[in-house]
Design a protein around this motif. Structure first.
Motif, PDB file in Angstrom:
ATOM      1  N   ALA A 205       7.437  14.205 -16.823  1.00 26.64           N
ATOM      2  CA  ALA A 205       8.081  12.943 -17.174  1.00 26.64           C
ATOM      3  C   ALA A 205       8.341  12.143 -15.899  1.00 26.64           C
ATOM      4  N   ILE A 206       7.948  10.882 -15.902  1.00 24.03           N
ATOM      5  CA  ILE A 206       8.089  10.043 -14.713  1.00 24.03           C
ATOM      6  C   ILE A 206       9.464   9.374 -14.731  1.00 24.03           C
ATOM      7  N   THR A 207      10.304   9.787 -13.803  1.00 24.62           N
ATOM      8  CA  THR A 207      11.637   9.212 -13.628  1.00 24.62           C
ATOM      9  C   THR A 207      11.826   8.903 -12.148  1.00 24.62           C
ATOM     10  N   PRO A 208      12.889   8.211 -11.786  1.00 27.82           N
ATOM     11  CA  PRO A 208      13.130   7.953 -10.363  1.00 27.82           C
ATOM     12  C   PRO A 208      13.266   9.225  -9.534  1.00 27.82           C
ATOM     13  N   ALA A 209      13.630  10.340 -10.188  1.00 25.20           N
ATOM     14  CA  ALA A 209      13.827  11.589  -9.447  1.00 25.20           C
ATOM     15  C   ALA A 209      12.581  12.465  -9.401  1.00 25.20           C
ATOM     16  N   THR A 210      11.508  12.073 -10.081  1.00 26.39           N
ATOM     17  CA  THR A 210      10.303  12.902 -10.107  1.00 26.39           C
ATOM     18  C   THR A 210       9.624  12.915  -8.739  1.00 26.39           C
ATOM     19  N   LEU A 211       9.263  14.113  -8.269  1.00 25.21           N
ATOM     20  CA  LEU A 211       8.591  14.247  -6.976  1.00 25.21           C
ATOM     21  C   LEU A 211       7.197  13.629  -7.052  1.00 25.21           C
ATOM     22  N   SER A 212       6.779  12.956  -5.975  1.00 30.11           N
ATOM     23  CA  SER A 212       5.483  12.280  -5.998  1.00 30.11           C
ATOM     24  C   SER A 212       4.952  12.106  -4.582  1.00 30.11           C
ATOM     25  N   LEU A 213       3.663  11.767  -4.510  1.00 31.52           N
ATOM     26  CA  LEU A 213       3.005  11.406  -3.260  1.00 31.52           C
ATOM     27  C   LEU A 213       2.160  10.167  -3.522  1.00 31.52           C
ATOM     28  N   ASP A 214       2.146   9.248  -2.556  1.00 29.22           N
ATOM     29  CA  ASP A 214       1.353   8.030  -2.679  1.00 29.22           C
ATOM     30  C   ASP A 214       0.010   8.220  -2.004  1.00 29.22           C
ATOM     31  N   LEU A 215      -1.072   7.994  -2.756  1.00 26.28           N
ATOM     32  CA  LEU A 215      -2.431   8.083  -2.241  1.00 26.28           C
ATOM     33  C   LEU A 215      -3.103   6.721  -2.388  1.00 26.28           C
ATOM     34  N   ALA A 216      -4.281   6.600  -1.803  1.00 28.81           N
ATOM     35  CA  ALA A 216      -5.012   5.334  -1.907  1.00 28.81           C
ATOM     36  C   ALA A 216      -5.359   5.022  -3.357  1.00 28.81           C
ATOM     37  N   ALA A 217      -5.599   6.073  -4.148  1.00 30.54           N
ATOM     38  CA  ALA A 217      -5.981   5.883  -5.549  1.00 30.54           C
ATOM     39  C   ALA A 217      -4.775   5.682  -6.456  1.00 30.54           C
ATOM     40  N   GLY A 218      -3.581   5.851  -5.920  1.00 30.95           N
ATOM     41  CA  GLY A 218      -2.386   5.693  -6.737  1.00 30.95           C
ATOM     42  C   GLY A 218      -1.384   6.791  -6.468  1.00 30.95           C
ATOM     43  N   ARG A 219      -0.305   6.793  -7.218  1.00 35.28           N
ATOM     44  CA  ARG A 219       0.766   7.766  -7.031  1.00 35.28           C
ATOM     45  C   ARG A 219       0.499   9.005  -7.875  1.00 35.28           C
ATOM     46  N   VAL A 220       0.767  10.172  -7.261  1.00 34.09           N
ATOM     47  CA  VAL A 220       0.583  11.458  -7.931  1.00 34.09           C
ATOM     48  C   VAL A 220       1.962  12.095  -8.112  1.00 34.09           C
ATOM     49  N   TYR A 221       2.216  12.647  -9.304  1.00 32.75           N
ATOM     50  CA  TYR A 221       3.528  13.218  -9.626  1.00 32.75           C
ATOM     51  C   TYR A 221       3.433  14.728  -9.765  1.00 32.75           C
ATOM     52  N   PHE A 222       4.556  15.399  -9.454  1.00 36.77           N
ATOM     53  CA  PHE A 222       4.576  16.859  -9.433  1.00 36.77           C
ATOM     54  C   PHE A 222       5.807  17.391 -10.177  1.00 36.77           C
ATOM     55  N   CYS A 223       5.642  18.630 -10.691  1.00 42.88           N
ATOM     56  CA  CYS A 223       6.736  19.250 -11.435  1.00 42.88           C
ATOM     57  C   CYS A 223       7.813  19.798 -10.501  1.00 42.88           C
TER      58      CYS A 223
END
Length: 241
Positions: A205-223
């Motif tokens: 679930a994408i929330t402000p607290a969800t861990l993520s990394l920004d890549l050239a292709a877009g943002r990637v989210y992690f559990c």
């Protein structure tokens, strides 16, 4: 679980063969779900619903109405005396009308239109049928009003009548659970944006607290941080995802 108030044992395991997401095990009360996260391990969690007491409005001032209040409180309900014309709260679970012919129709119509899970009219079978026939509501709503209210246990005294009414409420509890009925006037639930963790394949679930990394292709989210670190160490390994 919240609908019925039942407790259950939830087993979260990386095993792939669980009989399907949320499948019930042969062990009674055990629900097993698969968790593909790389952290591994099996976790058992005992879940017990801790719900607020059911809210019951009792209409009337005669001995039966007073017994409905007393017995309801002994059973753990939030039983309150109510008067015709009083607004019905959206979290109301039970309405029992024991006014013996006074202001019944207005209360029953309002409760039926508000979607109160249990509506009971204390009356004889003949008078109860006559009252229902005169209500300006749909057949579907009319069918949801219980009259004579209560199970047929041969009740005679006010306390016994009250006991029969609550016995019926308890017997119908799975069907009239609060979570199955949206509050009157409530908005539809907001959809939650989701994405797939490229490392473990979990839906996140994408929330402000969800861990993520920004890549050239877009943002990637992690559990969790484990998957985030694994991806950061070697993004090419998960390019297929």
């Amino acid at each position: 679980m919240l609908e019925t108030g039942e407790s259950l044992l939830l087993r979260i395991t990386p095993a792939a063969d669980t009989g399907g997401e949320g499948a019930r095990d042969p062990v009674e009360g055990l629900v097993t779900v698969a968790n593909p996260c790389l952290s591994g391990g099996t976790l058992d969690i005992f879940l017990e619903a801790n719900l607020p007491p059911a809210l019951a409005y009792v209409y009337g001032h005669a001995p039966v109405a007073r017994a409905l209040l007393d017995v309801g409180r002994v059973l753990g309900l939030d039983a309150r005396p109510a008067s015709p014309g009083e607004p019905l709260p959206p979290d109301l679970d039970v309405v029992v009308v024991a006014t013996h012919g006074r202001d019944e129709e207005k209360v029953l119509i309002e409760a039926a239109r508000s979607g109160v899970p249990y509506i009971g009219l204390v009356a004889s079978p003949k008078r109860g049928a006559a009252v229902l026939a005169g209500l300006d509501i749909t057949e579907e709503r009319r069918a949801r009003i219980h009259t004579p209210a209560g199970l047929d246990i041969g009740a005679r005294t006010p306390a016994e009548i009250a006991l029969s009414v609550y016995a019926e409420i308890i017997a119908l509890r799975p069907q009239v659970a609060r979570a199955a009925r949206p509050a009157a006037g409530s908005a539809a639930p907001q959809a939650v944006a989701e994405n797939v963790d490229p490392v473990c394949g979990m839906t996140v679930a994408i929330t402000p607290a969800t861990l993520s990394l920004d890549l050239a292709a877009g943002r990637v989210y992690f559990c969790g941080p484990g998957c985030q670190h694994a991806f950061a160490d070697d993004p090419s390994r998960y390019a297929h995802a």
